[in-house]
Design a protein around this motif. Structure first.
Motif, PDB file in Angstrom:
ATOM      1  N   LEU A  48       0.806  -1.224   0.000  1.00 21.96           N
ATOM      2  CA  LEU A  48       0.000   0.000   0.000  1.00 21.96           C
ATOM      3  C   LEU A  48       0.836   1.269   0.000  1.00 21.96           C
ATOM      4  O   LEU A  48       0.303   2.365   0.195  1.00 21.96           O
ATOM      5  CB  LEU A  48      -0.918  -0.003   1.228  1.00 21.96           C
ATOM      6  N   SER A  49       2.146   1.157  -0.230  1.00 20.87           N
ATOM      7  CA  SER A  49       3.042   2.313  -0.180  1.00 20.87           C
ATOM      8  C   SER A  49       3.377   2.817  -1.581  1.00 20.87           C
ATOM      9  O   SER A  49       3.106   2.134  -2.584  1.00 20.87           O
ATOM     10  CB  SER A  49       4.340   1.927   0.534  1.00 20.87           C
ATOM     11  N   PRO A  50       4.001   3.999  -1.676  1.00 21.98           N
ATOM     12  CA  PRO A  50       4.421   4.515  -2.990  1.00 21.98           C
ATOM     13  C   PRO A  50       5.479   3.661  -3.674  1.00 21.98           C
ATOM     14  O   PRO A  50       5.782   3.888  -4.846  1.00 21.98           O
ATOM     15  CB  PRO A  50       4.981   5.903  -2.644  1.00 21.98           C
ATOM     16  N   THR A  51       6.060   2.686  -2.979  1.00 20.01           N
ATOM     17  CA  THR A  51       7.021   1.787  -3.605  1.00 20.01           C
ATOM     18  C   THR A  51       6.378   0.984  -4.722  1.00 20.01           C
ATOM     19  O   THR A  51       6.983   0.741  -5.767  1.00 20.01           O
ATOM     20  CB  THR A  51       7.610   0.822  -2.557  1.00 20.01           C
ATOM     21  N   VAL A  52       5.128   0.578  -4.524  1.00 18.90           N
ATOM     22  CA  VAL A  52       4.452  -0.309  -5.473  1.00 18.90           C
ATOM     23  C   VAL A  52       3.622   0.479  -6.483  1.00 18.90           C
ATOM     24  O   VAL A  52       3.574   0.135  -7.664  1.00 18.90           O
ATOM     25  CB  VAL A  52       3.575  -1.330  -4.718  1.00 18.90           C
ATOM     26  N   SER A  53       2.978   1.550  -6.063  1.00 23.94           N
ATOM     27  CA  SER A  53       2.116   2.303  -6.985  1.00 23.94           C
ATOM     28  C   SER A  53       2.076   3.773  -6.580  1.00 23.94           C
ATOM     29  O   SER A  53       2.515   4.154  -5.495  1.00 23.94           O
ATOM     30  CB  SER A  53       0.690   1.732  -6.967  1.00 23.94           C
ATOM     31  N   GLY A  54       1.539   4.582  -7.502  1.00 23.85           N
ATOM     32  CA  GLY A  54       1.237   5.961  -7.152  1.00 23.85           C
ATOM     33  C   GLY A  54       2.283   7.009  -7.467  1.00 23.85           C
ATOM     34  O   GLY A  54       2.051   8.192  -7.243  1.00 23.85           O
ATOM     35  N   SER A  55       3.464   6.608  -7.971  1.00 23.08           N
ATOM     36  CA  SER A  55       4.489   7.590  -8.322  1.00 23.08           C
ATOM     37  C   SER A  55       5.253   7.105  -9.547  1.00 23.08           C
ATOM     38  O   SER A  55       5.217   5.915  -9.871  1.00 23.08           O
ATOM     39  CB  SER A  55       5.450   7.814  -7.151  1.00 23.08           C
ATOM     40  N   PRO A  56       5.950   8.027 -10.238  1.00 24.03           N
ATOM     41  CA  PRO A  56       6.704   7.608 -11.431  1.00 24.03           C
ATOM     42  C   PRO A  56       7.781   6.569 -11.156  1.00 24.03           C
ATOM     43  O   PRO A  56       8.159   5.822 -12.048  1.00 24.03           O
ATOM     44  CB  PRO A  56       7.322   8.929 -11.924  1.00 24.03           C
ATOM     45  N   MET A  57       8.296   6.500  -9.922  1.00 23.77           N
ATOM     46  CA  MET A  57       9.346   5.551  -9.577  1.00 23.77           C
ATOM     47  C   MET A  57       8.806   4.248  -9.010  1.00 23.77           C
ATOM     48  O   MET A  57       9.571   3.379  -8.602  1.00 23.77           O
ATOM     49  CB  MET A  57      10.301   6.190  -8.555  1.00 23.77           C
ATOM     50  N   SER A  58       7.494   4.079  -8.971  1.00 20.70           N
ATOM     51  CA  SER A  58       6.894   2.868  -8.422  1.00 20.70           C
ATOM     52  C   SER A  58       7.101   1.687  -9.362  1.00 20.70           C
ATOM     53  O   SER A  58       7.386   1.841 -10.549  1.00 20.70           O
ATOM     54  CB  SER A  58       5.393   3.076  -8.200  1.00 20.70           C
ATOM     55  N   ILE A  59       6.915   0.495  -8.801  1.00 18.91           N
ATOM     56  CA  ILE A  59       6.987  -0.716  -9.634  1.00 18.91           C
ATOM     57  C   ILE A  59       5.851  -0.719 -10.644  1.00 18.91           C
ATOM     58  O   ILE A  59       6.029  -1.104 -11.797  1.00 18.91           O
ATOM     59  CB  ILE A  59       6.939  -1.970  -8.738  1.00 18.91           C
ATOM     60  N   PHE A  60       4.660  -0.262 -10.233  1.00 18.82           N
ATOM     61  CA  PHE A  60       3.509  -0.127 -11.140  1.00 18.82           C
ATOM     62  C   PHE A  60       3.101   1.348 -11.177  1.00 18.82           C
ATOM     63  O   PHE A  60       2.160   1.761 -10.501  1.00 18.82           O
ATOM     64  CB  PHE A  60       2.337  -0.999 -10.682  1.00 18.82           C
ATOM     65  N   PRO A  61       3.799   2.166 -11.970  1.00 20.86           N
ATOM     66  CA  PRO A  61       3.585   3.620 -11.911  1.00 20.86           C
ATOM     67  C   PRO A  61       2.212   4.078 -12.389  1.00 20.86           C
ATOM     68  O   PRO A  61       1.774   5.176 -12.051  1.00 20.86           O
ATOM     69  CB  PRO A  61       4.701   4.163 -12.819  1.00 20.86           C
ATOM     70  N   HIS A  62       1.522   3.252 -13.182  1.00 19.05           N
ATOM     71  CA  HIS A  62       0.236   3.682 -13.746  1.00 19.05           C
ATOM     72  C   HIS A  62      -0.948   3.308 -12.855  1.00 19.05           C
ATOM     73  O   HIS A  62      -2.088   3.651 -13.181  1.00 19.05           O
ATOM     74  CB  HIS A  62       0.055   3.075 -15.138  1.00 19.05           C
ATOM     75  N   LEU A  63      -0.693   2.601 -11.768  1.00 19.12           N
ATOM     76  CA  LEU A  63      -1.755   2.257 -10.826  1.00 19.12           C
ATOM     77  C   LEU A  63      -1.630   3.150  -9.592  1.00 19.12           C
ATOM     78  O   LEU A  63      -0.589   3.760  -9.356  1.00 19.12           O
ATOM     79  CB  LEU A  63      -1.649   0.783 -10.421  1.00 19.12           C
ATOM     80  N   HIS A  64      -2.717   3.214  -8.816  1.00 18.15           N
ATOM     81  CA  HIS A  64      -2.649   4.037  -7.601  1.00 18.15           C
ATOM     82  C   HIS A  64      -3.469   3.386  -6.495  1.00 18.15           C
ATOM     83  O   HIS A  64      -4.691   3.440  -6.494  1.00 18.15           O
ATOM     84  CB  HIS A  64      -3.176   5.450  -7.860  1.00 18.15           C
ATOM     85  N   PHE A  65      -2.775   2.751  -5.548  1.00 21.21           N
ATOM     86  CA  PHE A  65      -3.401   2.272  -4.313  1.00 21.21           C
ATOM     87  C   PHE A  65      -2.423   2.483  -3.155  1.00 21.21           C
ATOM     88  O   PHE A  65      -2.335   1.669  -2.240  1.00 21.21           O
ATOM     89  CB  PHE A  65      -3.834   0.805  -4.429  1.00 21.21           C
ATOM     90  N   ALA A  66      -1.703   3.619  -3.214  1.00 24.21           N
ATOM     91  CA  ALA A  66      -0.706   3.956  -2.188  1.00 24.21           C
ATOM     92  C   ALA A  66      -1.385   4.683  -1.033  1.00 24.21           C
ATOM     93  O   ALA A  66      -1.287   5.909  -0.895  1.00 24.21           O
ATOM     94  CB  ALA A  66       0.407   4.806  -2.794  1.00 24.21           C
ATOM     95  N   TYR A  67      -2.058   3.933  -0.157  1.00 26.73           N
ATOM     96  CA  TYR A  67      -2.781   4.530   0.960  1.00 26.73           C
ATOM     97  C   TYR A  67      -1.894   4.722   2.190  1.00 26.73           C
ATOM     98  O   TYR A  67      -2.250   5.463   3.098  1.00 26.73           O
ATOM     99  CB  TYR A  67      -3.988   3.655   1.318  1.00 26.73           C
ATOM    100  N   PHE A  68      -0.740   4.022   2.231  1.00 25.58           N
ATOM    101  CA  PHE A  68       0.228   4.226   3.310  1.00 25.58           C
ATOM    102  C   PHE A  68       1.311   5.168   2.783  1.00 25.58           C
ATOM    103  O   PHE A  68       1.961   4.872   1.786  1.00 25.58           O
ATOM    104  CB  PHE A  68       0.837   2.889   3.731  1.00 25.58           C
ATOM    105  N   PRO A  69       1.534   6.327   3.411  1.00 33.63           N
ATOM    106  CA  PRO A  69       2.354   7.366   2.772  1.00 33.63           C
ATOM    107  C   PRO A  69       3.864   7.131   2.804  1.00 33.63           C
ATOM    108  O   PRO A  69       4.588   7.765   2.041  1.00 33.63           O
ATOM    109  CB  PRO A  69       1.995   8.630   3.565  1.00 33.63           C
ATOM    110  N   LEU A  70       4.376   6.258   3.691  1.00 32.66           N
ATOM    111  CA  LEU A  70       5.818   6.087   3.846  1.00 32.66           C
ATOM    112  C   LEU A  70       6.335   5.007   2.895  1.00 32.66           C
ATOM    113  O   LEU A  70       5.673   4.000   2.662  1.00 32.66           O
ATOM    114  CB  LEU A  70       6.170   5.707   5.284  1.00 32.66           C
ATOM    115  N   THR A  71       7.536   5.221   2.367  1.00 34.21           N
ATOM    116  CA  THR A  71       8.116   4.221   1.467  1.00 34.21           C
ATOM    117  C   THR A  71       8.725   3.052   2.219  1.00 34.21           C
ATOM    118  O   THR A  71       8.904   1.969   1.659  1.00 34.21           O
ATOM    119  CB  THR A  71       9.196   4.856   0.570  1.00 34.21           C
ATOM    120  N   ASN A  72       9.111   3.261   3.491  1.00 39.47           N
ATOM    121  CA  ASN A  72       9.619   2.159   4.305  1.00 39.47           C
ATOM    122  C   ASN A  72       8.704   1.980   5.518  1.00 39.47           C
ATOM    123  O   ASN A  72       8.464   2.941   6.256  1.00 39.47           O
ATOM    124  CB  ASN A  72      11.055   2.437   4.766  1.00 39.47           C
TER     125      ASN A  72
END
Length: 521
Positions: free
Chosen positions: A455-479
């Motif tokens: 649920l973090s920006p690591t997986v979705s929600g930002s250009p550097m995410s693993i899935f940059p075109h999806l958005h389910f980053a409900y937890f704001p911290l990357t770690n």
């Protein structure tokens, strides 16, 4: 421009053949489980310390941190501080006690005074999950490195590179076992230290042995300017980014004591004294290395430039190889790339060995076979599981290709600290700790950490995410460490005090004497 691919490939292949020969020769003595898992317990403290450094100084250290410093300056160097300080936890709290209590895996320690089958299953699950996340980071680094070496720019080409790296790594583990892996790690640590020291001395000489001059030119060639010389470029812009840094720091400092492939190395020495010497040797080696990364990172920004680093195959991870090309031409690039590749191979071999040993020893030998497995059958299961685990890590590395490997490794550290640290410390130091607390601690740490990462920006929600075109980053911290680590400690405590779980007083007393004195180990 990345030099001559033919020269790069020739140096690279020559180095690969030498290490394969070393693994083959060392692997001829793998006749028992002690040989395959623990190198016959015949390593000295200095030998095991260098191997620990080789196991620990991964692609994150050599490629990821140098790149992070070149791009983000001061904030990038914070990775080095966290990675190094973490070894104090191993030295003061974990190393000697683990060596005295266990045989091959972390599951041996956690199950010593608990119900064997559920605790070993939980320990194996944790080991496999942590090793997988750590392995994905190494595979991603391998893809970027060899892509740079061979000038491969397409994602499909880099995927083929990752597949090749994974297959070589599987061969290392199948043939060499712990002994072969150890010798590769020692060779790799020596070459890595020699290479980074020479580059550091050259850079200092080029700038009149003035670190300030290197930093000034690095700032001039970085779009962020002099901001990279102070805290805040990456983690100080907002209160949320500062909290993210605290979370990262917790994961880095507390994660090493829960890394399965590092813990497994404590069983390769004959006694607790050599285990302590191992940690001291590893810590001094890594102290020199991480100080050198500061010079290499800023040197890459000064001589190569941030824009050129980000535009190269591998992105941030290409900073050190591009610096080598700039100061020493194609041959030095090939040497640095070969050493970095050996770094990756040694680490992934250690991870694969830890994962396969945990499955074979904890799951097969002690859960399925109920402690009656023949040594030959256990080693055969370990080799089969190494192949399966290697193939899964190849797939994960392809998905994560392009991410900064230091950042990916920090996630693996968060998993290790969340799932393992609480249960290891409670097991060693809390008499009342029981089976329910162990299970609650491991599974709550794993589940909370995994859920927060998804649920973090690591997986979705930002250009550097693993899935940059999806958005389910409900937890704001990357770690997620700042949340998942306390969750594990809390649930392990609650699981113990709420339940009347299994914990034998006689076994607890035996474990206490054994861990502190070494009697019976």
């Amino acid at each position: 421009m990345t030099g001559n691919p033919l020269i790069n490939t020739a140096v690279f292949v020559a180095f690969l053949l030498v290490t394969l020969f070393v693994v083959y020769r060392a692997g001829n003595r793998n006749s028992t489980t002690v040989d395959y898992y623990a190198a016959g317990r015949g390593l000295s403290g200095p030998q095991n310390g260098l191997a620990m450094a080789g196991d620990y100084l991964s692609a994150a250290s050599f490629l990821g941190i140098a790149g992070a410093i070149a791009i983000n300056g001061y904030d990038g160097f914070l990775y080095s501080i966290g990675f190094l300080v973490a070894w104090l936890v191993n030295l003061l709290l974990v190393g000697e006690l683990l060596r005295n209590t266990g045989r091959f895996t972390m599951g041996d320690v956690l199950s010593f005074r608990m119900r064997q089958r559920p605790v070993r299953a939980a320990a194996a699950t944790s080991t496999l999950a942590i090793s997988f996340f750590y392995m994905v980071a190494q595979m991603a680094g391998a893809g970027g490195l060899v892509a740079l070496l061979l000038n491969v720019h397409t994602r499909w080409g880099q995927a083929l590179v990752i597949i090749g790296v994974g297959l070589v790594m599987i061969f290392y583990v199948l043939v060499g076992g712990m002994r072969g892996t150890t010798f590769v790690q020692i060779i790799k640590a020596a070459l890595l230290m020699l290479t980074i020291t020479l580059i550091t001395v050259f850079l200092l000489g080029k700038f009149g042995f003035s670190i300030s001059a290197i930093m000034e030119q690095a700032a001039a060639h970085n779009p962020k300017g002099t901001a990279i010389l102070s805290p805040g470029v990456e983690y100080g812009k907002t209160d949320l980014s500062k909290l993210d840094f605290v979370s990262l720091s917790l994961a880095l400092v507390l994660g090493v004591a829960g890394l399965p492939h590092i813990l497994m190395r404590f069983y390769t020495v004959p006694n607790a004294r050599e285990a302590r010497r191992s940690v001291v040797w590893a810590t001094w080696t890594m102290s020199i290395f991480y100080l050198a990364t500061l010079i290499v990172g800023f040197g890459a920004a000064a001589l190569v430039g941030t824009d050129a680093i980000l535009a190269a195959p591998g992105g941030q991870n290409s900073a050190a190889p591009l610096l080598a090309l700039h100061i020493g031409g194609t041959v030095l690039l090939a040497v640095v790339a070969a050493v970095a590749f050996a770094t990756i191979l040694a680490v992934v071999a250690g991870l694969t060995l830890a994962a396969s040993a945990s499955f074979a020893h904890d799951v097969y030998a002690n859960i399925i076979a109920r402690g009656r497995a023949r040594p030959g059958a256990e080693i055969r299961v370990a080799r089969i599981s190494a192949v399966v685990f290697g193939l899964l890590s190849i797939a994960g590395g392809i998905l994560a290709n392009g991410q900064n490997v230091a950042f990916l490794v920090a996630l693996a550290f968060a998993f290790a600290a969340s799932a393992n640290l609480s249960t290891i410390l409670y097991t060693l130091f809390w008499k009342r700790f029981n089976t329910s607390g162990t299970l609650w601690g491991i599974y709550s740490g794993l589940i909370s950490c995994f859920a927060l990462v998804v649920l973090s920006p690591t997986v979705s929600g930002s250009p550097m995410s693993i899935f940059p075109h999806l958005h389910f980053a409900y937890f704001p911290l990357t770690n997620p460490g700042i949340v998942s680590i306390p969750v594990s400690f809390l649930f392990a405590f609650l699981g113990t005090v709420i339940s009347r779980g299994h914990s034998e007083p006689r076994r607890q007393a035996e474990m206490e004497v054994r861990s502190l004195t070494g009697i019976g180990s």
